[in-house]
Design a protein around this motif. Sequence first.
Motif, PDB file in Angstrom:
ATOM      1  N   LEU A  49      85.469   1.170  -6.814  1.00  0.00           N
ATOM      2  CA  LEU A  49      85.314   0.673  -8.186  1.00  0.00           C
ATOM      3  C   LEU A  49      84.606  -0.671  -8.195  1.00  0.00           C
ATOM      4  O   LEU A  49      83.712  -0.908  -9.029  1.00  0.00           O
ATOM      5  N   LEU A  50      84.960  -1.538  -7.260  1.00  0.00           N
ATOM      6  CA  LEU A  50      84.286  -2.830  -7.142  1.00  0.00           C
ATOM      7  C   LEU A  50      82.786  -2.642  -6.914  1.00  0.00           C
ATOM      8  O   LEU A  50      81.964  -3.349  -7.495  1.00  0.00           O
ATOM      9  N   SER A  51      82.435  -1.672  -6.076  1.00  0.00           N
ATOM     10  CA  SER A  51      81.018  -1.411  -5.781  1.00  0.00           C
ATOM     11  C   SER A  51      80.251  -0.995  -7.030  1.00  0.00           C
ATOM     12  O   SER A  51      79.061  -1.289  -7.167  1.00  0.00           O
ATOM     13  N   ALA A  52      80.936  -0.319  -7.945  1.00  0.00           N
ATOM     14  CA  ALA A  52      80.285   0.078  -9.197  1.00  0.00           C
ATOM     15  C   ALA A  52      80.061  -1.128 -10.099  1.00  0.00           C
ATOM     16  O   ALA A  52      79.039  -1.230 -10.789  1.00  0.00           O
ATOM     17  N   LEU A  53      81.006  -2.072 -10.100  1.00  0.00           N
ATOM     18  CA  LEU A  53      80.877  -3.260 -10.943  1.00  0.00           C
ATOM     19  C   LEU A  53      79.723  -4.150 -10.498  1.00  0.00           C
ATOM     20  O   LEU A  53      79.075  -4.795 -11.319  1.00  0.00           O
ATOM     21  N   THR A  54      79.468  -4.197  -9.202  1.00  0.00           N
ATOM     22  CA  THR A  54      78.382  -5.041  -8.682  1.00  0.00           C
ATOM     23  C   THR A  54      77.058  -4.298  -8.569  1.00  0.00           C
ATOM     24  O   THR A  54      76.059  -4.881  -8.156  1.00  0.00           O
ATOM     25  N   GLY A  55      77.045  -3.008  -8.926  1.00  0.00           N
ATOM     26  CA  GLY A  55      75.809  -2.241  -8.890  1.00  0.00           C
ATOM     27  C   GLY A  55      75.460  -1.673  -7.539  1.00  0.00           C
ATOM     28  O   GLY A  55      74.411  -1.065  -7.364  1.00  0.00           O
ATOM     29  N   GLU A  56      76.339  -1.855  -6.563  1.00  0.00           N
ATOM     30  CA  GLU A  56      76.077  -1.306  -5.233  1.00  0.00           C
ATOM     31  C   GLU A  56      76.148   0.219  -5.240  1.00  0.00           C
ATOM     32  O   GLU A  56      75.400   0.891  -4.530  1.00  0.00           O
ATOM     33  N   LEU A  57      77.056   0.766  -6.070  1.00  0.00           N
ATOM     34  CA  LEU A  57      77.231   2.216  -6.166  1.00  0.00           C
ATOM     35  C   LEU A  57      76.961   2.652  -7.599  1.00  0.00           C
ATOM     36  O   LEU A  57      77.743   2.323  -8.497  1.00  0.00           O
ATOM     37  N   PRO A  58      75.885   3.405  -7.863  1.00  0.00           N
ATOM     38  CA  PRO A  58      75.600   3.874  -9.224  1.00  0.00           C
ATOM     39  C   PRO A  58      76.646   4.893  -9.679  1.00  0.00           C
ATOM     40  O   PRO A  58      77.224   5.623  -8.873  1.00  0.00           O
ATOM     41  N   ALA A  59      76.877   4.929 -10.976  1.00  0.00           N
ATOM     42  CA  ALA A  59      77.829   5.885 -11.540  1.00  0.00           C
ATOM     43  C   ALA A  59      77.278   7.297 -11.427  1.00  0.00           C
ATOM     44  O   ALA A  59      76.102   7.539 -11.687  1.00  0.00           O
ATOM     45  N   ALA A  60      78.146   8.241 -11.038  1.00  0.00           N
ATOM     46  CA  ALA A  60      77.760   9.649 -11.024  1.00  0.00           C
ATOM     47  C   ALA A  60      77.815  10.218 -12.434  1.00  0.00           C
ATOM     48  O   ALA A  60      77.090  11.161 -12.772  1.00  0.00           O
ATOM     49  N   ALA A  61      78.687   9.649 -13.257  1.00  0.00           N
ATOM     50  CA  ALA A  61      78.797  10.033 -14.669  1.00  0.00           C
ATOM     51  C   ALA A  61      79.489   8.898 -15.401  1.00  0.00           C
ATOM     52  O   ALA A  61      80.170   8.068 -14.786  1.00  0.00           O
ATOM     53  N   THR A  63      79.680   5.423 -17.981  1.00  0.00           N
ATOM     54  CA  THR A  63      78.932   4.173 -18.091  1.00  0.00           C
ATOM     55  C   THR A  63      79.709   2.999 -17.515  1.00  0.00           C
ATOM     56  O   THR A  63      80.949   2.979 -17.527  1.00  0.00           O
ATOM     57  N   VAL A  64      78.945   2.014 -17.015  1.00  0.00           N
ATOM     58  CA  VAL A  64      79.496   0.749 -16.521  1.00  0.00           C
ATOM     59  C   VAL A  64      78.720  -0.375 -17.189  1.00  0.00           C
ATOM     60  O   VAL A  64      77.512  -0.488 -17.013  1.00  0.00           O
ATOM     61  N   GLU A  65      79.411  -1.188 -17.980  1.00  0.00           N
ATOM     62  CA  GLU A  65      78.797  -2.356 -18.605  1.00  0.00           C
ATOM     63  C   GLU A  65      79.477  -3.615 -18.071  1.00  0.00           C
ATOM     64  O   GLU A  65      80.708  -3.698 -18.048  1.00  0.00           O
ATOM     65  N   VAL A  66      78.665  -4.567 -17.628  1.00  0.00           N
ATOM     66  CA  VAL A  66      79.168  -5.830 -17.093  1.00  0.00           C
ATOM     67  C   VAL A  66      78.393  -6.968 -17.740  1.00  0.00           C
ATOM     68  O   VAL A  66      77.170  -6.901 -17.857  1.00  0.00           O
ATOM     69  N   LEU A  67      79.113  -7.981 -18.188  1.00  0.00           N
ATOM     70  CA  LEU A  67      78.497  -9.132 -18.857  1.00  0.00           C
ATOM     71  C   LEU A  67      77.674  -8.697 -20.066  1.00  0.00           C
ATOM     72  O   LEU A  67      76.606  -9.236 -20.348  1.00  0.00           O
ATOM     73  N   GLY A  68      78.171  -7.684 -20.768  1.00  0.00           N
ATOM     74  CA  GLY A  68      77.541  -7.259 -22.015  1.00  0.00           C
ATOM     75  C   GLY A  68      76.345  -6.356 -21.877  1.00  0.00           C
ATOM     76  O   GLY A  68      75.645  -6.095 -22.870  1.00  0.00           O
ATOM     77  N   GLN A  69      76.070  -5.831 -20.690  1.00  0.00           N
ATOM     78  CA  GLN A  69      74.919  -4.949 -20.511  1.00  0.00           C
ATOM     79  C   GLN A  69      75.235  -3.859 -19.494  1.00  0.00           C
ATOM     80  O   GLN A  69      76.065  -4.056 -18.601  1.00  0.00           O
ATOM     81  N   PRO A  70      74.583  -2.701 -19.625  1.00  0.00           N
ATOM     82  CA  PRO A  70      74.750  -1.671 -18.597  1.00  0.00           C
ATOM     83  C   PRO A  70      74.264  -2.203 -17.248  1.00  0.00           C
ATOM     84  O   PRO A  70      73.275  -2.947 -17.181  1.00  0.00           O
ATOM     85  N   VAL A  71      74.975  -1.855 -16.184  1.00  0.00           N
ATOM     86  CA  VAL A  71      74.556  -2.291 -14.851  1.00  0.00           C
ATOM     87  C   VAL A  71      73.184  -1.675 -14.551  1.00  0.00           C
ATOM     88  O   VAL A  71      73.027  -0.457 -14.577  1.00  0.00           O
ATOM     89  N   PRO A  72      72.171  -2.506 -14.309  1.00  0.00           N
ATOM     90  CA  PRO A  72      70.805  -1.983 -14.136  1.00  0.00           C
ATOM     91  C   PRO A  72      70.603  -1.303 -12.787  1.00  0.00           C
ATOM     92  O   PRO A  72      71.375  -1.515 -11.846  1.00  0.00           O
ATOM     93  N   ARG A  73      69.548  -0.514 -12.709  1.00  0.00           N
ATOM     94  CA  ARG A  73      69.195   0.156 -11.453  1.00  0.00           C
ATOM     95  C   ARG A  73      68.133  -0.622 -10.679  1.00  0.00           C
ATOM     96  O   ARG A  73      68.116  -0.569  -9.450  1.00  0.00           O
ATOM     97  N   SER A  74      67.249  -1.322 -11.370  1.00  0.00           N
ATOM     98  CA  SER A  74      66.168  -2.025 -10.668  1.00  0.00           C
ATOM     99  C   SER A  74      66.744  -3.204  -9.894  1.00  0.00           C
ATOM    100  O   SER A  74      67.666  -3.889 -10.360  1.00  0.00           O
ATOM    101  N   GLN A  75      66.204  -3.452  -8.718  1.00  0.00           N
ATOM    102  CA  GLN A  75      66.729  -4.499  -7.844  1.00  0.00           C
ATOM    103  C   GLN A  75      66.590  -5.885  -8.458  1.00  0.00           C
ATOM    104  O   GLN A  75      67.489  -6.728  -8.321  1.00  0.00           O
ATOM    105  N   ARG A  76      65.488  -6.154  -9.162  1.00  0.00           N
ATOM    106  CA  ARG A  76      65.291  -7.481  -9.741  1.00  0.00           C
ATOM    107  C   ARG A  76      66.321  -7.756 -10.838  1.00  0.00           C
ATOM    108  O   ARG A  76      66.934  -8.822 -10.868  1.00  0.00           O
TER     109      ARG A  76
END
Length: 263
Positions: A49-61, A63-76
């Motif tokens: 679960l922690l990995s999903a919050l930091t974007g290390e592990l993308p959701a399989a299904a 949504t994950v929103e952190v700091l008011g936005q969906p966790v992005p996929r792009s590295q930048r």
Amino acid sequence: MTDASPIVRLDQLRLDRGGRTVLRDISLQVPRGSIVAVLGPSGSGKSTLLSALTGELPAAAGTVEVLGQPVPRSQRALLELRKGIGVLLQGNGLLTDLTAAENVALPLRMHTRLPAPVIRRLVQMKLHAVGLRAAADAYPRELSGGMARRVALARALALDPPLMIYDEPLTGLDPIASGVVMSLVRRLNDTLGLTSIVVTHHVHETLPIADHAVVIANGGLVFSGTPAQLQASTDPLIRQFLNGEPDGPIPFESRAFTSGEAA
């Protein structure tokens, strides 16, 4: 005007690793300014679960929103988001050839263009916040386990993140050091206006400082409520976990071994 939106929002989240579903149907909101304890037995999926919050592990299904936005996929974009998340790792992650002050300064040197005198002053402030200003010139090998954990906490706070995530912060600490670290988590959360998520299996040390508790077991979220509600629960699964009982709804993985195998 304060932002009333949750700092973390999970909706029907499913997380997979290696083709296997680890967690499913996880829905949770973390209010700003709170301390949320994410509890569960070892291997229950807390670190996943922690990995999903930091974007290390993308959701399989879901949504994950952190700091008011969906966790992005792009590295930048992900790197920008992570600047707002402080993570205290259970292994500390301190660089052994750097002093405590140099370890704390590392994120500031990597992610800002602040002049050296400003960085030195900020490092002093962060070490002072965790009660270790006098240990600035000490190397990790010269620190006790509790002191090293507090230096790692100062480093996690270096960029003033609004969200702190603690991954098993009490691993390897004695009861006194554990008490110091947990009281520090509460004090920093209140004085710095943070929101904290504490991922742990140390129930009795964590509940006294938590505002909300969730329990993960058997691949899902089995409890969400206040610490008092958790301790008053009569659910057999919750009672088994809180009381550390080997028999109950939560399977004990070592049962897979037969009596003829080595322990």
